[in-house]
Design a protein around this motif. Structure first.
Motif, PDB file in Angstrom:
ATOM      1  N   GLY A  77       3.932 -16.395 -62.416  1.00 20.76           N
ATOM      2  CA  GLY A  77       3.301 -15.624 -61.354  1.00 20.76           C
ATOM      3  C   GLY A  77       2.625 -14.348 -61.822  1.00 20.76           C
ATOM      4  N   HIS A  78       2.691 -14.067 -63.131  1.00 20.31           N
ATOM      5  CA  HIS A  78       2.037 -12.853 -63.644  1.00 20.31           C
ATOM      6  C   HIS A  78       0.520 -13.012 -63.506  1.00 20.31           C
ATOM      7  CE1 HIS A  78       0.793  -9.684 -66.335  1.00 20.31           C
ATOM      8  NE2 HIS A  78       2.036  -9.287 -66.476  1.00 20.31           N
ATOM      9  N   PRO A  79      -0.146 -11.962 -62.989  1.00 15.89           N
ATOM     10  CA  PRO A  79      -1.601 -12.096 -62.822  1.00 15.89           C
ATOM     11  C   PRO A  79      -2.324 -12.398 -64.137  1.00 15.89           C
ATOM     12  CG  PRO A  79      -0.811 -10.130 -61.701  1.00 15.89           C
ATOM     13  CD  PRO A  79       0.351 -10.677 -62.490  1.00 15.89           C
ATOM     14  N   ALA A  80      -1.711 -12.046 -65.267  1.00 20.03           N
ATOM     15  CA  ALA A  80      -2.380 -12.317 -66.542  1.00 20.03           C
ATOM     16  C   ALA A  80      -2.554 -13.815 -66.767  1.00 20.03           C
ATOM     17  CB  ALA A  80      -1.590 -11.723 -67.701  1.00 20.03           C
ATOM     18  N   ARG A  81      -1.803 -14.632 -66.042  1.00 20.47           N
ATOM     19  CA  ARG A  81      -1.992 -16.071 -66.200  1.00 20.47           C
ATOM     20  C   ARG A  81      -3.388 -16.495 -65.732  1.00 20.47           C
ATOM     21  NH1 ARG A  81       3.326 -19.729 -66.103  1.00 20.47           N
ATOM     22  NH2 ARG A  81       4.656 -18.276 -67.221  1.00 20.47           N
ATOM     23  N   ASP A  82      -3.976 -15.698 -64.833  1.00 20.31           N
ATOM     24  CA  ASP A  82      -5.341 -16.004 -64.389  1.00 20.31           C
ATOM     25  C   ASP A  82      -6.340 -15.883 -65.522  1.00 20.31           C
ATOM     26  OD1 ASP A  82      -4.411 -16.397 -61.924  1.00 20.31           O
ATOM     27  OD2 ASP A  82      -5.361 -14.646 -60.988  1.00 20.31           O
ATOM     28  N   MET A  83      -6.003 -15.043 -66.537  1.00 21.66           N
ATOM     29  CA  MET A  83      -6.933 -14.825 -67.639  1.00 21.66           C
ATOM     30  C   MET A  83      -7.055 -16.087 -68.475  1.00 21.66           C
ATOM     31  SD  MET A  83      -5.235 -11.156 -68.559  1.00 21.66           S
ATOM     32  CE  MET A  83      -5.893 -10.827 -70.185  1.00 21.66           C
TER      33      MET A  83
ATOM     34  N   TYR B 159      -5.925  -4.889 -72.195  1.00 23.66           N
ATOM     35  CA  TYR B 159      -4.584  -5.258 -71.755  1.00 23.66           C
ATOM     36  C   TYR B 159      -4.212  -6.646 -72.206  1.00 23.66           C
ATOM     37  CZ  TYR B 159      -0.752  -6.531 -68.643  1.00 23.66           C
ATOM     38  OH  TYR B 159       0.446  -6.952 -68.135  1.00 23.66           O
TER      39      TYR B 159
END
Ligand SMILES: [Zn+2]
Lengths: 340, 817
Positions: free
Chosen positions: A145-151, A247
């Motif tokens: 669920g970490h937004p960095a997974r969208d990257m 980041y």
């Protein structure tokens, strides 16, 4: 006798073949030759004149033999030269054809990077391409669920396994394999996978080179030094390094690595979009939690990590403007990399 | 996120031009992807006073006005309510241009000439006709006449398009960016009064008390699941009337990428863009039971959202509900039933804190990635809800004359403890490699809103103790502060260094070293290295004749491939290489020898698939063209086998056998299994005609695969033996054997039977007369070389007899005379 000498020498010079010269030799130096014949008349001379006459005839004989020998050398040389001329070949005709193969530009680029970093103490660690969610994300501070997974658009195999989206899980596996030994200094080259449709700059499969250095005194400053040396040597020119804050959950501080454009040397061109800089890598100081996950104590050691896009580096180095060429395997394209 | 330059400069006077500011921000981690000059293209639109108005003779809905632009007088027809004597408005003169390339001409309206047009906001900003109830623009009394619209309003502006990393949620509001910019420029912030009171951007963070909560907001907030919504503030505004927003606010919203709707909705969007806190406005009279309950959805619940879509709500979606049911999806989008309309008289502004992960999963499930969701999922300031609701209420009251009801309807389970972190100078130096003084760190951190509580300057224990502003949800520990210091100090000012400890590097794994040597060998034998996709089409596996019961026909599958062509992991390098062959034939390439080294994948009982490495080779056509020196060289089985022989001798793999007949995709009569040390390590052969046809390959193709792991396990380093001092002796031996005898076995037999043999070379195979039908003649050159002597004629003859006896016995061979 003087008149005779002139005549003989004349005939020696005029002899134009080995046969003619032999003929002259027999005529004058042979047992029945004219010089030997001179001696037959010695009895007609006064006894006190005889030694002088004998010496003069001998001198003539010696002189003539020398002349003949030297003329023979000359004629032999001429004959050899003529025969060499007859054997001459057309050196302008093409040589025997050898079909030479070649290495892929990605391999060539990786070899250069490996060799440059080897000089700075980095070894090579190959990690797996199919990974667990745990290794690819969680151990790198990218929880579910970490937004960095969208990257990183991910190809999942199951709920918990996937195609690695970056070479960074190799950091964890490499650290664990070293079991706490120092210094840690290795690179992880290899394929990575992202759910990006193919276009001129994206391919769902591409290559990264991860680097990791951990020791009691590794700093951000050293990160810049290593990257700078790598880029200067790789591109064979003075490249300016610019580090921009960015980041990555597994590094802190984190940065993007920009290099001065290798095409326009920073003046601004179409490749660098006029900015004079090219983005080539992400990097940073290894996050304390990641050190812990790899079995290292963040209170005792520090480290840096970097990740280069190998495709991007190869494209910049060889002036390739479409990533699809790298994976198209067209003979006409691949053949261009047979050289250095 | 899009940041209009004038909006940013409202909070800080930046000493830079937009280009310089974009660069400075980027170098501090606020990535400005694009900087564009947004020009509206408005000209000849100026302020004008309505001197006189009279009714239109034919159309009672229109009026005829005489307008003064300061330099000229214009007769203009308009039906707008604000078209009254004494008002100052904006007029587009004949020849004026409006956005969208619209040009204003002299024209007649119902028989009366109009020398231009009095414009409304929509016409000025978009070139579109007035919206319902939209009046012409009315300028404040006393506005000078003839002033161009571009001087009265922010029509042309620069916009910075930010591409923020996910941790920069504190920059999802323009104020947050202003704080960063002010610190970089060393300028002070200018805050809206209500936010200044709350001290949002003060160095004391948001620890100060929020605006007072006295008052009677009459609404009740019920939060039964505080894990999803721990804080909800409702701010009520009464006596609102419907209005459109002022020109500058609409323009800023448009530049920021938000469509203006009406003043109330616009203010909630404006304040979200300003502060980063998403807000929602309800028509308070439509909230049933004067109660808001935030809870997760029950199966089958539906809501019609603002975009007019009737949505079935996935389970565990967090909903805003009233006594009647769902009225909005928390943190994602409001509902139609309670939206703001022309009839709205009372408004409730929602300012809440929703659990980031819940919003993220919900919005992903609904595929509604709204501006609100993108902010909530990254974490908003958990302490700012009341102050920001107040900011919105004040703006609405100021702009449309509504009356905020004092106090809030609020329920709060959040008890935000100030986060305190000690930053030690030794840690800063250890990570960055550069010495920092506590003063430098203090100045930097205070500049971006951290409150410094304590500072120690003794060298051994130099440190600063800070309180983290609650909006900085990305700051967790000391290393995060190191980054804050470093990025505001400038990464490029930190200097450069070298790794201190000299250690040997390079490829240490022997296997990896061997792989590089294999690459060189294949390239020097004329092979071009390929890199093919490791994601392949299952149909390609089937085309090569691999059924699902063959491990190669049963690949690991991607759950959600981009296309079926790239939906499974390769189980062999052959599908990719065969495609390389076919694509090259289609480009008119006459011949090719290509190879690849890479991983292949198989399902396993373990968590992860099995990964093993392979070498793959493929060739077809003319590999060396005919030249004046000799004929052409063609691809084929024996040529590729020769390459494999070289490879085996490189690796020192001896005793390699080629057993006839490999399976698909190979031609059964022209292929072999490659066996070494009793195990199959590969296959080689011409492709089966059926495969060629399926793959539309117009010519014979030869291929081979080798297990790299298998080969590497058999590597034998070269050993040296001093060369014999005696002259070698060569003897030729020709034998006739039945045609079906394996030549390879005969060679092996000779090598094993003969004594002191150092080489056995087959130099001729003959099947025509005088060799009888059904037989073949094999001619060998034998090289003898013992270490200690030269063999005598008798010994050589003896050896030939020994060999012939063996061949006669095993293969019915006869000596060819
Ligand atoms: Zn450039």
């Amino acid at each position: 006798m003087a008149e005779m000498e002139v005549r003989i020498l004349q005939q020696i010079i005029e002899a134009s073949t080995a046969g003619e010269l032999e003929h002259v030799r027999i005529k004058y130096l042979g047992r029945k030759g004219e010089i030997s014949a001179l001696l037959k008349n010695i009895g007609n001379l006064a006894p006190e004149q005889r030694p002088a006459f004998g010496a003069a005839v001998n001198a003539l004989r010696n002189k003539v033999s020398e002349m003949i020998a030297s003329r023979k050398d000359e004629l032999d040389r001429e004959a050899l030269e003529q025969s060499l001329l007859r054997d001459a070949i057309d050196v302008s005709l093409p040589g025997e054809y050898f079909e030479v193969g070649g290495l892929h530009p990605l391999t060539k680029s990786l070899r250069e990077i490996t060799s440059i970093l080897s000089g700075m103490g980095f070894t090579v660690y190959e990690s797996r391409e199919t990974e667990t969610d745990e290794m690819n994300f969680v151990k790198l501070n990218i929880a579910q669920g970490h937004p960095a997974r969208d990257m990183q658009e991910t190809f999942y195999l199951t709920e918990t396994t996937l195609m690695r989206t970056h070479t960074s899980p190799g950091q964890i596996r490499g650290m664990l394999a070293l079991e706490g030994r120092l210094p840690v200094r290795f690179i992880v080259p290899g394929r990575v996978y992202r759910r990006d449709p193919t276009d001129a700059s994206h391919h769902p499969v591409f290559f990264q080179v991860e680097g990791l250095a951990i020791d009691v005194d590794v700093t951000f400053k050293q990160l810049r030094g290593v990257i700078s040396t790598l880029m200067n040597r790789f591109f064979g020119q003075d490249v300016r390094i610019r580090l921009r804050p960015s980041y990555f959950p597994f590094t802190e501080p984190s940065c993007e690595v920009d290099i001065s454009c290798v095409f326009c040397r920073g003046e601004g061109c179409s490749v660098c979009g006029g900015s004079g800089y090219l983005e080539v890598a992400g990097a940073g100081m290894v996050h304390p939690q990641v050190l812990l996950n790899g079995g290292y104590d963040p209170d005792k050691v520090s480290g840096f990590a970097f990740g280069f896009g190998l495709d991007r580096l190869a494209m910049l180095k060889y002036g390739i403007d479409d990533i699809r060429l790298l994976y198209g395997n067209d003979k006409r394209f691949l053949s261009q990399f047979r050289g250095l | 996120m899009r940041v209009p330059w004038t909006w940013l400069n409202e909070y800080v006077d930046l000493p830079w031009d937009p280009q310089e500011a974009a660069h400075r921000l980027a170098m501090a981690g606020i990535n400005v992807e694009e900087l564009t000059h947004e020009k509206l293209g408005v000209s000849s639109v100026v302020s004008a006073k309505i001197l006189d108005v009279k009714p239109h003779p034919r159309n009672p809905g229109q009026k005829i006005g005489l307008l003064d632009t300061g330099t000229e007088r214009l007769q203009i027809v308009s039906g707008a309510p604000g078209f009254k004597q004494g008002n100052i408005t904006l007029v587009a003169k004949p020849g004026a241009t409006l956005p969208g390339g619209l040009t204003i001409e002299l024209k007649e309206i119902d028989g009366v000439a109009s020398q231009g047009m009095a414009v409304c906001t929509n016409e000025l900003l978009t070139g579109q006709p007035p919206r319902p109830f939209e009046d012409i623009i009315l300028l404040p009394p006393g506005t000078a006449l003839g002033i161009p619209a571009g001087e009265l309003f922010e029509l042309d502006d620069w916009v910075m398009e930010l591409d923020l990393t996910v941790n920069y949620s504190h920059c999802l509001g323009i104020l947050g960016i202003a704080i960063e910019a002010a610190a970089l420029a060393k300028r002070s912030l200018k805050l809206p009064e209500v936010l200044a009171r709350w001290n949002w951007a003060d160095t004391h963070g948001s620890q100060k008390p929020e605006p007072d909560h006295k008052g009677d907001p009459e609404f009740k907030i019920d939060l039964p699941q505080p894990e999803f919504c721990p804080r909800y503030v409702g701010k009520v505004i009464e006596d609102v009337r419907f209005a459109y927003s002022p020109v500058n606010m609409e323009r800023r919203l448009l530049l920021a990428g938000q469509r203006p709707l009406n003043l109330i909705v616009d203010v909630t969007n404006y304040v979200m863009l300003e502060t980063g806190q998403p807000l929602h406005a309800f028509d308070a009279d439509q909230i049933k039971g004067k109660t808001i309950i935030v809870r997760s959805s029950s199966p089958g619940e539906r809501v019609v959202t603002l975009d007019d879509v009737d949505r079935e709500l996935p389970e565990n979606t967090i909903l805003i509900t009233d006594a009647s049911g769902p009225i909005g999806i928390a943190g994602v989008m409001g509902g139609k039933a309670t939206e703001i309309t022309e009839a709205t008289r009372k408004v409730l502004i929602e300012s809440a804190y929703f659990d980031p992960l819940t919003v993220r999963l919900g919005s992903q499930k609904l595929k509604l990635r709204t501006e609100a969701a993108l902010r909530f999922e990254k974490g908003v300031d958990p302490t700012a809800q009341a102050a920001i609701a107040e900011r919105a209420a004040t703006l609405i009251a100021d702009l449309s004359g509504g009356t905020p009801v004092p106090g809030y309807a609020e329920t709060n389970y959040l008890d935000v403890e100030p986060k305190r972190i000690v930053l030690h100078m030794r840690i800063v130096e250890r990570l960055l490699g550069t010495k920092f003084s506590p003063e430098t760190c203090k100045n930097i951190l205070e500049g971006i809103n951290f409150q410094v509580e304590d500072m120690r300057t003794h060298t051994e224990d130099a440190s600063v103790s800070v309180v983290v502003p609650p909006r900085r949800v990305d700051i967790h520990g000391e290393v995060d502060l190191v980054e804050e210091v470093a990025r505001h100090y400038g990464y490029d000012n930190l200097g450069t260094g070298d790794l201190s400890r000299a250690v040997p590097g390079g490829i240490t794994d022997p296997g990896l070293l061997h792989v590089e040597k294999i690459r060189d060998l294949l390239a020097s034998h004329g092979g071009l290295e390929c890199v093919t996709n490791s994601l392949v089409n299952p149909e390609d596996l089937a085309s090569l004749g691999w059924d699902p019961d063959d491990p190669r026909g049963n690949p690991v599958r991607l759950q959600h491939p981009l296309s079926s062509e790239e939906s499974v992991l390769r189980t062999s390098l052959l599908p990719g290489l065969v495609k390389v062959a076919s694509s090259n034939t289609r480009s008119g390439i006459q011949g090719l020898f290509a190879w690849e080294i890479g991983r292949v994948f198989f399902p396993s009982q373990e968590l992860l698939p099995v990964e093993t490495r392979q070498i793959g080779l493929v060739s077809y056509g003319v590999l060396r063209p005919k030249t004046w020196l000799g004929g052409q060289e063609e691809s084929g089985f024996y040529r590729m086998k020769g390459v494999i022989d070289s490879l085996m001798s490189l690796l020192g793999v001896a005793d390699v056998k080629y057993l006839p007949k490999a399976g698909m995709p190979f031609h059964p009569g022209r292929s072999a299994k490659i066996v070494a040390n009793m195990s199959t390590i590969g296959e080689i052969g011409d492709l089966h005609p059926v495969c060629l046809k399926r793959l539309d390959l117009p010519m014979s193709v030869t291929a081979c695969w080798l297990s790299l792991e298998g080969l590497l396990s058999m590597v034998t380093p070269a050993e040296s033996v001093a060369p014999s001092r005696f002259m070698p002796v060569e003897r030729d031996l020709a034998v006739i054997v039945p045609e079906d005898v394996s030549g390879g076995e005969v060679i092996d037999s000779i090598s094993k039977t003969g004594r002191h043999l150092v080489a056995v070379t087959l130099f001729d195979v003959w099947k025509k007369p005088p060799v009888p039908e059904g037989y073949k003649s094999l001619a060998f050159r034998l090289v003898y070389q013992p270490q200690d002597r030269t063999l005598t004629e008798e010994e050589l003859a003896e050896d030939r007899d020994r060999i012939m006896d063996k061949l006669r016995q095993d293969y019915k061979a006869v000596l060819r005379s």
